[in-house]
Scaffold this active site. Structure first.
Site, PDB file in Angstrom:
ATOM      1  N   SER A   1       0.852  -1.184   0.000  1.00 35.56           N
ATOM      2  CA  SER A   1       0.000   0.000   0.000  1.00 35.56           C
ATOM      3  C   SER A   1       0.886   1.232   0.000  1.00 35.56           C
ATOM      4  CB  SER A   1      -0.911  -0.004   1.228  1.00 35.56           C
ATOM      5  OG  SER A   1      -1.702   1.162   1.284  1.00 35.56           O
TER       6      SER A   1
ATOM      7  N   TYR B   1       5.207  -1.042  -3.190  1.00 35.29           N
ATOM      8  CA  TYR B   1       4.780  -1.426  -4.534  1.00 35.29           C
ATOM      9  C   TYR B   1       5.959  -1.975  -5.342  1.00 35.29           C
ATOM     10  CZ  TYR B   1       0.277   0.956  -3.856  1.00 35.29           C
ATOM     11  OH  TYR B   1      -0.969   1.325  -3.408  1.00 35.29           O
TER      12      TYR B   1
ATOM     13  N   LYS C   1     -12.945  -2.772 -10.578  1.00 39.89           N
ATOM     14  CA  LYS C   1     -13.762  -1.931 -11.450  1.00 39.89           C
ATOM     15  C   LYS C   1     -13.865  -0.507 -10.889  1.00 39.89           C
ATOM     16  CE  LYS C   1     -16.890  -1.761  -8.351  1.00 39.89           C
ATOM     17  NZ  LYS C   1     -17.131  -0.451  -7.723  1.00 39.89           N
TER      18      LYS C   1
END
Length: 338
Positions: free
Chosen positions: A36, A57, A96
């Site tokens: 995160s 990341y 999404k």
């Protein structure tokens, strides 16, 4: 024994808790690491779910023990992280909406082709058994020819809400967050996109200060005159159900975006079909994310780069519809201004 699919998670928001409950119930898969922007939030998530590694990341993308990343950060961060993941050779399941507009998703499609990796938008609704059953019943002619679909996904945020949902710079508003479910549902039922989509949105009114679409209503018209009537909102509560109207009856799916119940009505006859989500782990209740995870795992084991249930072209068509609606409403995100 089938190959274990090893997952890395990017993001540590509330949806991650829900997704993990499903992922843990999928066979032959493992959550290896979580990352995160703020390591402490990832650490807290890892402690709750016994995720072995907490990473940045960059560390996650460099980790050779991860096959696929699930990206569930605010919409505006999807494209960059997906590109980075695919260029690092990782498969990608992207929450999404896949991106904030169709142009961004075209970039992801090209990258996936170049890198020869799997890419899919995480529209989990498409994988529920009750959706498959509804489509089978429609094909059998149970309600005749489908002529109209109605769906509504709307809820009311708190007056003092300061989340991404209400922020223009984070691509907030109802359309991208929950309206996307309406558009995907209509596509599932008709198996095609409308020839025209139009509608209205409430935003930046005297009564409210949000610059995003607080509520919206829109209609899709299809090539044979069929219609889809849809509503989404973040300031108005609705039952979140869907109806499919045919020439000989209709179907209803309560909570259509995570459906487990199908009602079929023909005249004075009503049939109710229920397919609850199977729970394999005691004390852990999954809402249905396991169906999506199993599908993705299967695609990777078969070395597929694209899902036959949630193909790239469908994602592109839905994003194009949202682009058209936002253009009509004058809703432009800062990232889109050149």
């Amino acid at each position: 024994m089938e190959k274990t699919i090893r997952w890395g998670i990017m993001g540590a928001g509330a949806v991650i808790h829900r997704w993990i409950k499903g992922a843990l119930q999928a066979e032959d898969s493992e959550i290896v690491a979580i990352a995160s922007r703020h390591k402490e939030t990832a650490q807290a998530m890892a402690e709750v779910w016994d995720i072995p590694q907490v990473m940045t990341y960059d560390e996650l993308l460099a980790c050779p023990d991860i096959d696929i990343v699930y990206i569930a950060v605010p919409h505006v961060g999807h494209k960059e992280l997906a590109l980075r993941a695919m260029r690092a050779g990782k498969h990608v399941l992207l929450e999404k909406p896949a991106t904030i507009n169709a142009g961004e998703f075209r970039e992801l499609m090209e990258c996936a082709k170049e890198q020869q990796v799997f890419l899919m938008e995480a529209v989990w609704t498409r994988f529920f058994p009750i959706i498959k059953r509804a489509l089978e019943e429609i094909k059998k002619g149970r309600i005749g020819e489908v002529r109209s679909v109605e769906s509504s996904f709307a809820f009311r945020v708190a007056e003092d809400d300061d989340s991404r949902l209400v922020k223009l710079e984070l691509a907030g508003g109802s359309l991208l967050d929950v309206g996307v479910y309406n558009l995907h549902f209509a596509h599932m039922i008709y198996g095609k996109s409308p020839v025209r989509v139009t509608g209205f949105a409430s935003m930046d009114t005297d009564a409210h200060h949000y610059q995003v679409d607080e509520q919206a209503a829109y209609i899709g018209q299809y090539d044979k005159g069929e219609l889809a009537l849809m509503m989404s909102a973040i300031r108005t509560e609705t039952p979140q159900s869907a109806r499919i109207y045919g020439t000989e009856g209709y179907m209803e799916l309560p909570i259509f975006w995570k459906p487990t119940r199908l009602e079929i009505v023909n005249g004075d006859k009503k049939e109710v079909i229920e397919l609850p989500v199977a729970q394999k782990i005691e004390g852990l209740e999954d809402e249905g994310y396991q169906y999506e995870v199993r599908h993705v795992n299967g695609c990777i084991r078969k070395d597929l780069k694209e899902s036959d249930v949630m193909p790239w072209q469908t994602t592109l068509e839905i994003l194009t519809q949202m682009d058209q609606l936002r253009q009509e409403w004058g809703l432009v995100f800062p990232q889109e201004i050149r």
